[in-house]
Every structure is written in structure tokens, then in C-alpha cells.
Write an enzyme that holds these catalytic residues in place. Structure first.
Site, PDB file in Angstrom:
ATOM      1  N   CYS A 134       0.885  -1.281   0.042  1.00  0.00           N
ATOM      2  CA  CYS A 134       0.005  -0.039  -0.106  1.00  0.00           C
ATOM      3  C   CYS A 134       0.720   1.188   0.098  1.00  0.00           C
ATOM      4  O   CYS A 134       0.172   2.287  -0.098  1.00  0.00           O
ATOM      5  CB  CYS A 134      -1.011   0.077   1.189  1.00  0.00           C
ATOM      6  SG  CYS A 134      -1.441  -1.571   1.634  1.00  0.00           S
ATOM      7  N   HIS A 180      -9.048   4.033  -1.386  1.00  0.00           N
ATOM      8  CA  HIS A 180      -7.614   3.547  -1.201  1.00  0.00           C
ATOM      9  C   HIS A 180      -7.325   2.792  -2.408  1.00  0.00           C
ATOM     10  O   HIS A 180      -7.173   1.275  -2.278  1.00  0.00           O
ATOM     11  CB  HIS A 180      -7.552   2.713   0.144  1.00  0.00           C
ATOM     12  CG  HIS A 180      -6.291   2.356   0.487  1.00  0.00           C
ATOM     13  ND1 HIS A 180      -4.993   2.842  -0.114  1.00  0.00           N
ATOM     14  CD2 HIS A 180      -5.818   1.267   1.357  1.00  0.00           C
ATOM     15  CE1 HIS A 180      -4.017   2.212   0.527  1.00  0.00           C
ATOM     16  NE2 HIS A 180      -4.450   1.181   1.309  1.00  0.00           N
TER      17      HIS A 180
END
Ligand SMILES: [Zn+2]
Lengths: 133, 390
Positions: free
Chosen positions: B85, B334
Site C-alpha cells: 500500500c 484506497h
């Protein structure tokens, strides 16, 4: 995920009897075993060692939404367990009364099936832990 | 000493972009950033692209080459950066270093992820790759469950409550509702978050950032070149990265992310500021507990006081230190590889004074914080409005 037979075979000592390592230089235990002691690096001297089979719950969660291969088992408990030699291991908690699954609860090693390989049908086994009185 | 500045920023709308493919999204974001900078594509000397798991999400690797190709920018070098991420943050830092070193004058930094072409279960599996496959995922640990283990310790050691975590979601949805590029355009109530059902106790559905498609891009340039070309810019005063153990079991503490603390310490030093000087921060709130950890680890609040600070409204848009004015990962969405770059897009918009309804008043210094996995990688970057001395 499809896991090859050699990979499962390679992991047997670790997954069946908690084989890890400890560093003769600094005394720290590692699970799984490591090639390099992160504390001592080149001065470290790592020896294979089976981990103690008992410890206590350091943190835990009840998983309601499982990943691929685990969704049929939900809800289940995942915990970080601090073993008697201070090494920590992440594992499922099984065969325990729910209200006894608490931080600080004493647990001991069990041995269970951990899912099935989706492609070739190989059954994976590994350590799990259960709460003891 | 070469100084690095940001001269343009752009992003796609974040959300379930069913009509748009991976390659369309990254091209859209890059073109927006280029047009924003006023530069022609041939001025770009290199590309750094953040992307976490395109192999699992769309069956495509070799993303660096794909991006250069789609932008018509061959034959310049184009490199994919991957750190779960934090892939976007690493791309951002790679671009920063490329300019800082003097090797390139102008580079493009992008981030992209296409997550909704696979089932939610497959998406969770792909994201699981950010943890330790052999000792975490193998045993049935999910990403929410890893953060749940962190949350449990924070609750035990500091008395943080599920309500305080829920308040992070409420705040970030509120900010997202003022961001036209955010996935969620509506507010949520505390009750809705609290009643949203457990994913991994104590983490609930609305404590989690969503599955999102999207891309973001910024154009980085040397300050000298930007001034010679008469471009608008913000300064990039630091971009620092640190690592920690990939598995939670090997960590000394579960109530702090040491990679964040280390990256922050170095970034403040390099930028010549302290946390007191930061006017707003875009932090990595993949789960609400992650924002609480971040605002403590970045030094905005004492360890253990992140929950109560949130409850007091200190992190709201008009609070002491506005956190995630864009809506954060929670509200804006996200798309994992794009997130670290999208944070820089928000920093640019805020410091250029063009963040409209979510504008932080008198913002001069902004910080971005991007985390990979459960904290094994962290990047902290610091941006200053042009001409700010501090
Ligand atoms: Zn050692």
C-alpha cells in the site's frame, strides 16, 4: 493460493512442531527460524530450536470475514501468542470457550488442518493453539 | 544543493470506476498533472509508477513500460515501484531522489490500482500479499485482522475505545463529502459506523477503507528549472522512508509503527521543522486505528492520546492539526498503489490554496504519510508553500 508440494514439505518442521531458532550470542528466540539474527547480524550464531509449546495470548481478534479458503470457517479467532521464551507466533485459537479467549489467557499447542490446497487438493496441517485453564 | 518542487498534480475520481481500465486511469491522471503543470510531455525525462498488485488484480505486470507506452512517452525510462500500500509513496520518493540527485530535471510520478475487476474475496487475497504469507495469511489472517490485533493492544494499553475509532471514520467521511474526487460523497453517523458489523473485532465494516479504482500523478522538477520556466510550484522539503518487520509477531510493540516514527524523525530533520510546524497531514488511515497510530507516531499527539484527540475534534478540518482533509483512505478511497501519490496531490492542492470547501486555512506546511502492509514500510514526505521559510 496453490501451494506446491515442495513448499509444504519444506515447512513441515516449522508447522508441525514449531521449529524455530535462537541466537547463541544474544539469546533471543525466533519463530520461524531466521538465517541472520537481526540483533547481532554477523556476530550472531543461530541454532535450530523447537519453540516451547505453551504461552499466553498477547492480542486476539474474532474474524468474521475470512479470506479465500477460510470463508466457510468464519467466525474464527486469530491471536498473537507470546510463547514462554518470549517469541511470538500468530495462530488460530481453537477448541476454546469464547469467553476464555482473552489477553493474558494461557494457551498450549495443538495440531490441526489449516485449509486445503485449491488446485491439487493437498491438505495443509499446522499449529493452532487452545486455551488451557 | 538541488531543491525539488512539485509543479503539477492530477488524479482520477476514486471509486468503483467500472467504465475505466487500468491504463485509461493512469493516462488520465498523468495528463491532468501535465496539463496542470503547463509542461509538454516531451519535457518529462523519467517516470516512476507505484502499483501494488496488478498481477493479481488484472493479470498485468511490467507496469513501468505500460505507463510510458500509454502516455506516448517512449523511450524515456519508466520504473514500477512496489511496497504494497506504500507503492505510491515509494514512487514519489524515487522521483524526488531522481531530481534531488541531479540526474533528472523533470520527472512524472504516478500511482494506480484497478481493484474492482476481481471479486471482493480475490481483492482481499491480493491485499493479503502485503503481510507475511507464510506466518500470517497461511493461518487465515486477513488485513483487517492484523490491524485488529494492533487495535486490541491500543485499547488495552491506553483505553482507546471503539467509539473513538469510529469517530475517525465520521470525520474522514465528512471531509470526503467536500472532495469531488472522493469515493464517498456522503457523511456517516457515529451510530452507522458502530452498527456496521464486525469484520475482525474490534474493527467494523465502516472502520475499513474501501476497495477502490483510481490513479494519481504529480510532476516533480528542480526548483531552478521551475523558476527558469516561470512555473507555479510547492516545495518538497523531504521524503524519507523506513522499514520494519513484515510480520506483526516479530515486532517489539504493537501500539506504534516504528517505520513511521523513524521516517518522520528523519523527514522533520531534513525539512528543518518539527511536528509543531505542520499545518495539516494526509495520513495512512487504511483502518481507523491506523489514523490513531499515525497521529501519535508522527508526534502530533502523545502515545496513547490519539483516540481522545480525535474525540475532542483536534484532528477535524478546523481543529488543531487537520488530519486527512481529503477524506483520507477511508473517505476518498484506497486504490493501494495510487494512495501515496494521491496524498501528494492533496498536499499540492492545499498548499496552492485550491482545495475549495476542504481548504485548510493558512496552510503553509503539509505532511504525507504512506504505510505498506501492517507497517513494514513507511514514507513520510514534507511539502512547503513556495517561499515559506521555516
Ligand atoms: Zn543475536
Amino acid at each position: 493460493m496453490t501451494v506446491s508440494a515442495p513448499m509444504n514439505w519444506r515447512r513441515i518442521p516449522e508447522r508441525y512442531r514449531l521449529k524455530g531458532s535462537y541466537c547463541e550470542t544474544c539469546g533471543k528466540a525466533f519463530f520461524p527460524g531466521r538465517v541472520v539474527c537481526p540483533n547481532c547480524r554477523r556476530k550472531g550464531k543461530l541454532k535450530e530450536q523447537d519453540m516451547p509449546r505453551a504461552g499466553k495470548i498477547f492480542s486476539y481478534t474474532k474474524v468474521h470475514v475470512g479470506p479465500t479458503g477460510f470463508s466457510h470457517e468464519t467466525p474464527y479467532f486469530i491471536a498473537l501468542i507470546e510463547l514462554e521464551n518470549k517469541a511470538k507466533v500468530l495462530s488460530q485459537i481453537i477448541d476454546s470457550e469464547e469467553e476464555k479467549i482473552q489477553v493474558g489467557a494461557k494457551v498450549e499447542l495443538a495440531f490441526r488442518k489449516v485449509g486445503k490446497d485449491d488446485k491439487y487438493g493437498a491438505i495443509n496441517y499446522a499449529y493452532k493453539f487452545k486455551v488451557i485453564e | 544543493m538541488i531543491e525539488v518542487v512539485v509543479v503539477g498534480a492530477g488524479m482520477t475520481k476514486f471509486g468503483e470506476n467500472w467504465e475505466s481500465s487500468f491504463r485509461q486511469m493512469i493516462a488520465d491522471a498523468a495528463i491532468k498533472a501535465l496539463v496542470d503543470s503547463g509542461l509538454a510531455g516531451e519535457k518529462i525525462e523519467a517516470i516512476y509508477g507505484g502499483c501494488m498488485a496488478s498481477g493479481r488484480f488484472i493479470g498485468q505486470e511490467h507496469i513501468g513500460a505500460l505507463i510510458a507506452d500509454q502516455l506516448g512517452l517512449n523511450p524515456i525510462p519508466s520504473t514500477r515501484c512496489e511496497a504494497a500500500c506504500a507503492s505510491g509513496g515509494v514512487a514519489l520518493r524515487s522521483g524526488y531522489l531522481a531530481v534531488k540527485s541531479g540526474e533528472h530535471d523533470i520527472v512524472a510520478v504516478g500511482g494506480v490500482e484497478k481493484m474492482t475487476d476481481v471479486s471482493t474475496e480475490d481483492a482481499s487475497f491480493a491485499l493479503g500479499g502485503a503481510g507475511d504469507q507464510e506466518t500470517e495469511l497461511f493461518h487465515g489472517a486477513t488485513f483487517p485482522s492484523l490491524y485488529a490485533l494492533l487495535a486490541r493492544r491500543h485499547m488495552i494499553e491506553y483505553g482507546t475505545t471503539e467509539e473513538q475509532m469510529a469517530m475517525v471514520a465520521v470525520k474522514n467521511h465528512k471531509n470526503a463529502a467536500n472532495n469531488p474526487n472522493a469515493q464517498f460523497q456522503s457523511e456517516v453517523t457515529l451510530e452507522e459506523v458502530m452498527n456496521s458489523g464486525y469484520v475482525a473485532e474490534p474493527i467494523k465494516v465502516l472502520d475499513c477503507s474501501p476497495v477502490t479504482d483510481g490513479a494519481a500523478a504529480v510532476i516533480l522538477c528542480s526548483k531552478e528549472k521551475a523558476e527558469a520556466l516561470g512555473m507555479k510550484y510547492i516545495e518538497m522539503a523531504a521524503s524519507e522512508q523506513a522499514s520494519d518487520t513484515i510480520s506483526l509477531a516479530a515486532r517489539k510493540s504493537l501500539t506504534e509503527l516504528r517505520a513511521t516514527m523513524e521516517a518522520a524523525r528523519k523527514a522533520y530533520k531534513k525539512a528543518g521543522i518539527t511536528q509543531e510546524d505542520v499545518d495539516f497531514a494526509e495520513v495512512h488511515d487504511c483502518f481507523t486505528i491506523a489514523e490513531i497510530l499515525a497521529i501519535e507516531d508522527l508526534g502530533f499527539f502523545k502515545k496513547g492520546e490519539g483516540g481522545i484527540a480525535t474525540e475532542k475534534g483536534l484532528t477535524a478540518l478546523n481543529g488543531k492539526i487537520p488530519i486527512n482533509p481529503s477524506g483520507g483512505l477511508k473517505g476518498k478511497g484506497h486504490p493501494v498503489g495510487a494512495t501515496g501519490v494521491a496524498q501528494a496531490v492533496e498536499a499540492f492542492n492545499q498548499l496552492m490554496g485550491r482545495a475549495e470547501k476542504r481548504q485548510v486555512k493558512n496552510a503553509e506546511i503539509g505532511l504525507t504519510h504512506n504505510v505498506g502492509g501492517s507497517g513494514a514500510t513507511a514514507i513520510v514526505s514534507i511539502f512547503k508553500k513556495a517561499g515559506v521559510k521555516k
